[in-house]
Design a protein around this motif. Structure first.
Motif, short mmCIF file in Angstrom:
data_model
loop_
_atom_site.label_atom_id
_atom_site.label_comp_id
_atom_site.label_asym_id
_atom_site.label_seq_id
_atom_site.Cartn_x
_atom_site.Cartn_y
_atom_site.Cartn_z
N ASP A 5 0.86 -1.47 -0.07
CA ASP A 5 -0.09 -0.02 -0.11
C ASP A 5 0.86 1.28 -0.05
O ASP A 5 0.39 2.38 0.18
CB ASP A 5 -0.93 0.16 1.04
CG ASP A 5 -0.13 -0.04 2.60
OD1 ASP A 5 1.03 -0.01 2.57
OD2 ASP A 5 -1.22 -0.01 3.37
N GLY A 6 2.17 0.94 -0.15
CA GLY A 6 3.07 2.45 -0.16
C GLY A 6 3.46 2.93 0.98
O GLY A 6 3.95 3.86 1.17
N THR A 7 3.44 2.09 2.06
CA THR A 7 3.46 2.69 3.59
C THR A 7 4.79 1.60 4.06
O THR A 7 5.14 0.44 3.73
CB THR A 7 2.36 2.37 4.48
OG1 THR A 7 2.11 1.02 4.79
CG2 THR A 7 1.49 3.61 3.96
N GLN A 21 3.77 4.53 7.87
CA GLN A 21 3.99 5.99 7.26
C GLN A 21 4.23 5.86 5.74
O GLN A 21 4.80 5.01 5.25
CB GLN A 21 5.27 6.73 7.97
CG GLN A 21 5.18 6.56 9.31
CD GLN A 21 4.14 7.63 9.87
OE1 GLN A 21 3.89 8.88 9.32
NE2 GLN A 21 3.39 7.58 10.75
N PRO A 22 3.50 6.73 5.17
CA PRO A 22 3.48 6.81 3.45
C PRO A 22 5.04 6.92 3.33
O PRO A 22 5.72 7.96 3.74
CB PRO A 22 2.59 7.80 3.12
CG PRO A 22 2.52 8.72 4.34
CD PRO A 22 2.60 7.95 5.61
N PRO A 26 7.89 8.16 0.47
CA PRO A 26 7.80 9.36 -0.59
C PRO A 26 7.74 8.97 -2.01
O PRO A 26 8.25 7.62 -2.30
CB PRO A 26 9.16 10.06 -0.13
CG PRO A 26 10.07 8.96 0.34
CD PRO A 26 9.05 7.90 1.00
N SER A 27 7.28 9.56 -2.78
CA SER A 27 7.56 9.47 -4.22
C SER A 27 8.81 9.24 -4.56
O SER A 27 9.62 10.11 -4.32
CB SER A 27 6.86 10.80 -5.06
OG SER A 27 5.63 10.83 -4.73
N LEU A 63 6.90 5.06 -7.58
CA LEU A 63 5.79 5.41 -6.65
C LEU A 63 5.40 7.03 -6.74
O LEU A 63 6.07 7.72 -6.51
CB LEU A 63 6.18 5.18 -5.31
CG LEU A 63 5.03 5.35 -4.10
CD1 LEU A 63 3.62 4.52 -4.48
CD2 LEU A 63 5.45 5.05 -2.80
N LYS A 64 4.44 7.33 -7.33
CA LYS A 64 3.84 8.74 -7.38
C LYS A 64 2.69 8.81 -6.39
O LYS A 64 1.60 8.26 -6.36
CB LYS A 64 3.31 9.02 -8.78
CG LYS A 64 4.37 8.85 -9.69
CD LYS A 64 4.08 9.30 -11.41
CE LYS A 64 5.30 9.53 -12.25
NZ LYS A 64 4.75 9.78 -13.39
N ARG A 65 2.79 10.04 -5.71
CA ARG A 65 1.57 10.44 -4.90
C ARG A 65 0.90 11.47 -5.53
O ARG A 65 1.31 12.47 -6.02
CB ARG A 65 2.27 10.62 -3.37
CG ARG A 65 2.91 9.68 -2.89
CD ARG A 65 2.37 9.32 -1.39
NE ARG A 65 3.02 8.23 -0.89
CZ ARG A 65 2.12 7.14 -0.66
NH1 ARG A 65 0.96 7.04 -0.89
NH2 ARG A 65 3.00 6.14 -0.08
#
Length: 57
Positions: free
Chosen positions: A18-20, A24-25, A27-28, A55-57
Motif C-alpha cells: 500500500d506504499g507505507t 507511514q507513507p 515518498p514518491s 511510486l507517485k503520490r
C-alpha cells in the motif's frame, strides 16, 4: 528501497503493497523489487525476477 532496506515481504495471497512503511507513507521515488518464485512445471524451477517502479503520490 534502493539502499537495500526491505520494506515489505508479500505472500502469493496478499493484496499487495500500500506504499507505507511502519504505517507511514513512503515518498514518491523509484523503488526496486525482487520476486522469488518456483515455476509450476515438472522440474520445480526456482526463478528470481528483479525490477523497479516509480511510486507517485
Amino acid at each position: 528501497n534502493r539502499y537495500g532496506k526491505l520494506l515489505k515481504q508479500l505472500s502469493p495471497t496478499s493484496p499487495g503493497w500500500d506504499g507505507t512503511f511502519n504505517g507511514q507513507p513512503m515518498p514518491s521515488n523509484d523503488y526496486w523489487f525482487r520476486v522469488e518464485f518456483t515455476e509450476v512445471d515438472d522440474l520445480g524451477t526456482q526463478r528470481t525476477v528483479n525490477g523497479h517502479f516509480t511510486l507517485k503520490r
